[in-house]
Design a protein around this motif. Structure first.
Motif, PDB file in Angstrom:
ATOM      1  N   ALA A  77      47.108  39.340  43.593  1.00 25.16           N
ATOM      2  CA  ALA A  77      46.886  40.788  43.695  1.00 25.16           C
ATOM      3  C   ALA A  77      46.391  41.162  45.088  1.00 25.16           C
ATOM      4  O   ALA A  77      46.843  42.155  45.675  1.00 25.16           O
ATOM      5  CB  ALA A  77      45.886  41.235  42.632  1.00 25.16           C
ATOM      6  N   PHE A  78      45.478  40.365  45.653  1.00 27.98           N
ATOM      7  CA  PHE A  78      44.959  40.677  46.982  1.00 27.98           C
ATOM      8  C   PHE A  78      46.040  40.545  48.050  1.00 27.98           C
ATOM      9  O   PHE A  78      46.133  41.383  48.964  1.00 27.98           O
ATOM     10  CB  PHE A  78      43.775  39.776  47.330  1.00 27.98           C
ATOM     11  N   VAL A  79      46.851  39.507  47.971  1.00 33.21           N
ATOM     12  CA  VAL A  79      47.940  39.336  48.942  1.00 33.21           C
ATOM     13  C   VAL A  79      48.889  40.526  48.884  1.00 33.21           C
ATOM     14  O   VAL A  79      49.391  41.007  49.904  1.00 33.21           O
ATOM     15  CB  VAL A  79      48.689  38.016  48.686  1.00 33.21           C
ATOM     16  N   THR A  80      49.105  41.059  47.678  1.00 30.38           N
ATOM     17  CA  THR A  80      49.969  42.237  47.529  1.00 30.38           C
ATOM     18  C   THR A  80      49.309  43.466  48.140  1.00 30.38           C
ATOM     19  O   THR A  80      49.972  44.295  48.768  1.00 30.38           O
ATOM     20  CB  THR A  80      50.298  42.481  46.044  1.00 30.38           C
ATOM     21  N   ILE A  81      47.997  43.600  47.982  1.00 28.48           N
ATOM     22  CA  ILE A  81      47.263  44.698  48.632  1.00 28.48           C
ATOM     23  C   ILE A  81      47.444  44.614  50.146  1.00 28.48           C
ATOM     24  O   ILE A  81      47.733  45.608  50.820  1.00 28.48           O
ATOM     25  CB  ILE A  81      45.763  44.639  48.276  1.00 28.48           C
ATOM     26  N   VAL A  85      45.726  49.709  47.426  1.00 31.70           N
ATOM     27  CA  VAL A  85      45.617  49.279  46.036  1.00 31.70           C
ATOM     28  C   VAL A  85      46.677  49.967  45.185  1.00 31.70           C
ATOM     29  O   VAL A  85      47.294  49.361  44.310  1.00 31.70           O
ATOM     30  CB  VAL A  85      44.201  49.586  45.496  1.00 31.70           C
ATOM     31  N   THR A  86      46.916  51.249  45.470  1.00 32.92           N
ATOM     32  CA  THR A  86      47.893  52.010  44.681  1.00 32.92           C
ATOM     33  C   THR A  86      49.290  51.425  44.810  1.00 32.92           C
ATOM     34  O   THR A  86      49.983  51.192  43.812  1.00 32.92           O
ATOM     35  CB  THR A  86      47.912  53.484  45.127  1.00 32.92           C
ATOM     36  N   ARG A  87      49.703  51.160  46.051  1.00 31.17           N
ATOM     37  CA  ARG A  87      51.046  50.603  46.252  1.00 31.17           C
ATOM     38  C   ARG A  87      51.135  49.173  45.717  1.00 31.17           C
ATOM     39  O   ARG A  87      52.191  48.746  45.243  1.00 31.17           O
ATOM     40  CB  ARG A  87      51.411  50.656  47.737  1.00 31.17           C
ATOM     41  N   ALA A  88      50.056  48.444  45.803  1.00 31.26           N
ATOM     42  CA  ALA A  88      50.043  47.089  45.243  1.00 31.26           C
ATOM     43  C   ALA A  88      50.235  47.136  43.729  1.00 31.26           C
ATOM     44  O   ALA A  88      50.956  46.315  43.154  1.00 31.26           O
ATOM     45  CB  ALA A  88      48.735  46.381  45.598  1.00 31.26           C
ATOM     46  N   ALA A  89      49.578  48.098  43.075  1.00 33.42           N
ATOM     47  CA  ALA A  89      49.721  48.246  41.626  1.00 33.42           C
ATOM     48  C   ALA A  89      51.165  48.555  41.265  1.00 33.42           C
ATOM     49  O   ALA A  89      51.713  48.000  40.298  1.00 33.42           O
ATOM     50  CB  ALA A  89      48.792  49.351  41.119  1.00 33.42           C
ATOM     51  N   ASN A  90      51.813  49.419  42.040  1.00 36.19           N
ATOM     52  CA  ASN A  90      53.225  49.750  41.787  1.00 36.19           C
ATOM     53  C   ASN A  90      54.110  48.526  41.983  1.00 36.19           C
ATOM     54  O   ASN A  90      55.038  48.280  41.200  1.00 36.19           O
ATOM     55  CB  ASN A  90      53.676  50.876  42.718  1.00 36.19           C
ATOM     56  N   THR A 117      48.302  48.453  36.378  1.00 39.61           N
ATOM     57  CA  THR A 117      47.525  49.652  36.689  1.00 39.61           C
ATOM     58  C   THR A 117      46.685  49.453  37.940  1.00 39.61           C
ATOM     59  O   THR A 117      46.355  48.322  38.323  1.00 39.61           O
ATOM     60  CB  THR A 117      46.598  50.025  35.524  1.00 39.61           C
ATOM     61  N   GLN A 118      46.306  50.562  38.551  1.00 39.34           N
ATOM     62  CA  GLN A 118      45.468  50.519  39.750  1.00 39.34           C
ATOM     63  C   GLN A 118      44.100  49.923  39.433  1.00 39.34           C
ATOM     64  O   GLN A 118      43.537  49.165  40.229  1.00 39.34           O
ATOM     65  CB  GLN A 118      45.321  51.933  40.316  1.00 39.34           C
ATOM     66  N   SER A 119      43.587  50.242  38.245  1.00 45.94           N
ATOM     67  CA  SER A 119      42.278  49.700  37.863  1.00 45.94           C
ATOM     68  C   SER A 119      42.334  48.176  37.695  1.00 45.94           C
ATOM     69  O   SER A 119      41.363  47.473  38.013  1.00 45.94           O
ATOM     70  CB  SER A 119      41.786  50.355  36.568  1.00 45.94           C
ATOM     71  N   SER A 120      43.475  47.659  37.236  1.00 47.91           N
ATOM     72  CA  SER A 120      43.618  46.206  37.097  1.00 47.91           C
ATOM     73  C   SER A 120      43.595  45.531  38.459  1.00 47.91           C
ATOM     74  O   SER A 120      42.950  44.486  38.643  1.00 47.91           O
ATOM     75  CB  SER A 120      44.923  45.876  36.369  1.00 47.91           C
ATOM     76  N   VAL A 121      44.288  46.137  39.431  1.00 47.23           N
ATOM     77  CA  VAL A 121      44.279  45.577  40.784  1.00 47.23           C
ATOM     78  C   VAL A 121      42.867  45.601  41.356  1.00 47.23           C
ATOM     79  O   VAL A 121      42.421  44.634  41.991  1.00 47.23           O
ATOM     80  CB  VAL A 121      45.258  46.350  41.696  1.00 47.23           C
ATOM     81  N   ARG A 160      40.075  45.471  39.712  1.00 48.59           N
ATOM     82  CA  ARG A 160      39.286  44.430  39.046  1.00 48.59           C
ATOM     83  C   ARG A 160      39.601  43.053  39.630  1.00 48.59           C
ATOM     84  O   ARG A 160      38.697  42.240  39.865  1.00 48.59           O
ATOM     85  CB  ARG A 160      39.554  44.438  37.534  1.00 48.59           C
ATOM     86  N   TYR A 161      40.891  42.799  39.877  1.00 46.89           N
ATOM     87  CA  TYR A 161      41.271  41.524  40.504  1.00 46.89           C
ATOM     88  C   TYR A 161      40.615  41.381  41.877  1.00 46.89           C
ATOM     89  O   TYR A 161      40.126  40.301  42.241  1.00 46.89           O
ATOM     90  CB  TYR A 161      42.790  41.433  40.657  1.00 46.89           C
ATOM     91  N   LEU A 162      40.599  42.469  42.641  1.00 50.41           N
ATOM     92  CA  LEU A 162      39.978  42.437  43.960  1.00 50.41           C
ATOM     93  C   LEU A 162      38.494  42.118  43.852  1.00 50.41           C
ATOM     94  O   LEU A 162      37.959  41.291  44.622  1.00 50.41           O
ATOM     95  CB  LEU A 162      40.192  43.779  44.664  1.00 50.41           C
ATOM     96  N   ALA A 163      37.815  42.735  42.881  1.00 50.10           N
ATOM     97  CA  ALA A 163      36.387  42.489  42.686  1.00 50.10           C
ATOM     98  C   ALA A 163      36.126  41.035  42.304  1.00 50.10           C
ATOM     99  O   ALA A 163      35.171  40.402  42.785  1.00 50.10           O
ATOM    100  CB  ALA A 163      35.846  43.440  41.618  1.00 50.10           C
ATOM    101  N   VAL A 164      36.984  40.494  41.434  1.00 42.36           N
ATOM    102  CA  VAL A 164      36.837  39.092  41.009  1.00 42.36           C
ATOM    103  C   VAL A 164      36.978  38.159  42.204  1.00 42.36           C
ATOM    104  O   VAL A 164      36.192  37.215  42.386  1.00 42.36           O
ATOM    105  CB  VAL A 164      37.890  38.753  39.932  1.00 42.36           C
ATOM    106  N   LEU A 165      37.971  38.409  43.050  1.00 44.11           N
ATOM    107  CA  LEU A 165      38.198  37.529  44.192  1.00 44.11           C
ATOM    108  C   LEU A 165      37.071  37.646  45.209  1.00 44.11           C
ATOM    109  O   LEU A 165      36.636  36.633  45.794  1.00 44.11           O
ATOM    110  CB  LEU A 165      39.542  37.854  44.843  1.00 44.11           C
ATOM    111  N   GLN A 166      36.589  38.864  45.441  1.00 43.27           N
ATOM    112  CA  GLN A 166      35.478  39.044  46.380  1.00 43.27           C
ATOM    113  C   GLN A 166      34.229  38.329  45.882  1.00 43.27           C
ATOM    114  O   GLN A 166      33.497  37.713  46.670  1.00 43.27           O
ATOM    115  CB  GLN A 166      35.215  40.535  46.600  1.00 43.27           C
ATOM    116  N   GLU A 167      33.990  38.378  44.581  1.00 36.05           N
ATOM    117  CA  GLU A 167      32.838  37.668  44.015  1.00 36.05           C
ATOM    118  C   GLU A 167      33.017  36.160  44.165  1.00 36.05           C
ATOM    119  O   GLU A 167      32.070  35.431  44.500  1.00 36.05           O
ATOM    120  CB  GLU A 167      32.665  38.035  42.542  1.00 36.05           C
TER     121      GLU A 167
END
Length: 302
Positions: free
Chosen positions: A15-19, A25-30, A35-39, A41-48
């Motif tokens: 997800a982050f590579v797609t961002i 985030v919006t274009r990555a979700a598309n 969904t944008q919220s899923s992307v 959440r993935y970003l938050a998980v990776l940052q953590e």
């Protein structure tokens, strides 16, 4: 210390590579179809997991941090390699195993030459079904096809390939208008223009020692298959690959002007991709179409 032994969140990395690739985030979700919220959440998980920010806000815009750019640049290519390899090696279970998909950038070749002969291949291969799709876009490893037939596209994935035809151009017209005429008729009768093949006319004119000023320009058509009815019924000429007008010439519907043959320098190729679900049928098809084109070339030379 326990975090060091946690499993790498690969979906979050993807997800982050797609961002990073899409720029938001919006274009990555598309692009990912989630969904944008899923992307987010993935970003938050990776940052953590990494223990640092990968994206920072700049007003209304989001930009990669220096660490984020470094991470994206480091993992993007290996991730692409993993995804590409997995797609190439995937073996899907089809409900119809005796079926292949032929993709081609040569729509007129498919319409006038390939498709009319497919029944012969099907009969030879115990009723195999051949789907045909056309596209001018470069193929990707995620596109669903077994065979690519092309003149101008390249294929980046592993595939066996065959040279199937060296293109020859001819000038044709309706027998009622051009029978018994010489090449000089090209100076007085309009020559149709095919906008999808802008290379044809200059190549043919050079071979005939003519210039654009020596001919009369006629109507424009997007593709040769649209121009064929016009040249069959109208008082005009068409310069086209001989393989797509050969049957019409042999049937007497079109007439080749003597002395108008010239090589275009273009070569048609067939590719059987390694990831095909039916690799043996795909290779058999490529061998068959190569034989078919060879017979057509012999007939043209006769």
């Amino acid at each position: 210390m326990a975090a060091e032994y946690d499993e790498v969140p690969l979906n979050a990395v993807r997800a982050f590579v797609t961002i990073a690739r899409e720029g938001s985030v919006t274009r990555a979700a598309n692009a990912l179809g989630i969904t944008q919220s899923s992307v987010s959440r993935y970003l938050a998980v990776l940052q953590e997991y990494l223990g640092t920010d990968l994206v920072e806000r700049r007003g209304r815009r989001s930009e990669l941090t220096q660490f984020g750019r470094l991470f994206a640049n480091t993992v993007s290519e290996p991730l692409d390699t993993v995804c590409f390899t997995a797609k190439r090696m995937r073996r899907r279970n089809r409900s119809e195993a005796n079926r292949i998909v032929v993709r081609t950038s040569l729509s007129t070749f498919a319409y006038s030459f390939l498709i009319p002969n497919l029944q012969a291949f099907s009969a030879e291969m115990d009723g195999v079904i051949v789907d045909v799709i056309s596209s001018l876009s470069p193929p990707t490893s995620s596109d669903s096809f077994d065979i690519l037939i092309t003149r101008d596209l390249s294929i980046i994935e592993p595939a066996d390939d065959w040279e199937i035809y060296n293109e020859t151009l001819v000038c044709v017209g309706s027998p009622g208008h051009v029978a018994g005429k010489t090449l000089s008729i090209a100076r007085s009768m309009p020559l149709l223009n095919i906008t999808s093949r802008p290379d044809i006319m200059p190549t043919w004119l050079r071979a005939m020692n003519l210039t654009a000023r020596d001919i009369k320009s006629g109507a424009r058509y997007d593709h040769n298959y649209l121009a064929l009815p016009a040249v069959m019924t109208g008082k005009c000429l068409l310069v086209a690959p001989e393989i797509i007008v050969g049957d019409l010439v042999r049937a007497g519907t079109l007439h080749v002007i003597p002395g108008s043959r010239a090589p275009s320098g273009m070569q048609y190729r067939a590719y059987a991709v390694d990831r095909s679900d039916n690799p043996e049928i795909a290779r058999a098809f490529c061998r068959w179409v190569a034989r078919l084109c060879k017979k057509a070339a012999i007939a043209e030379a006769a």
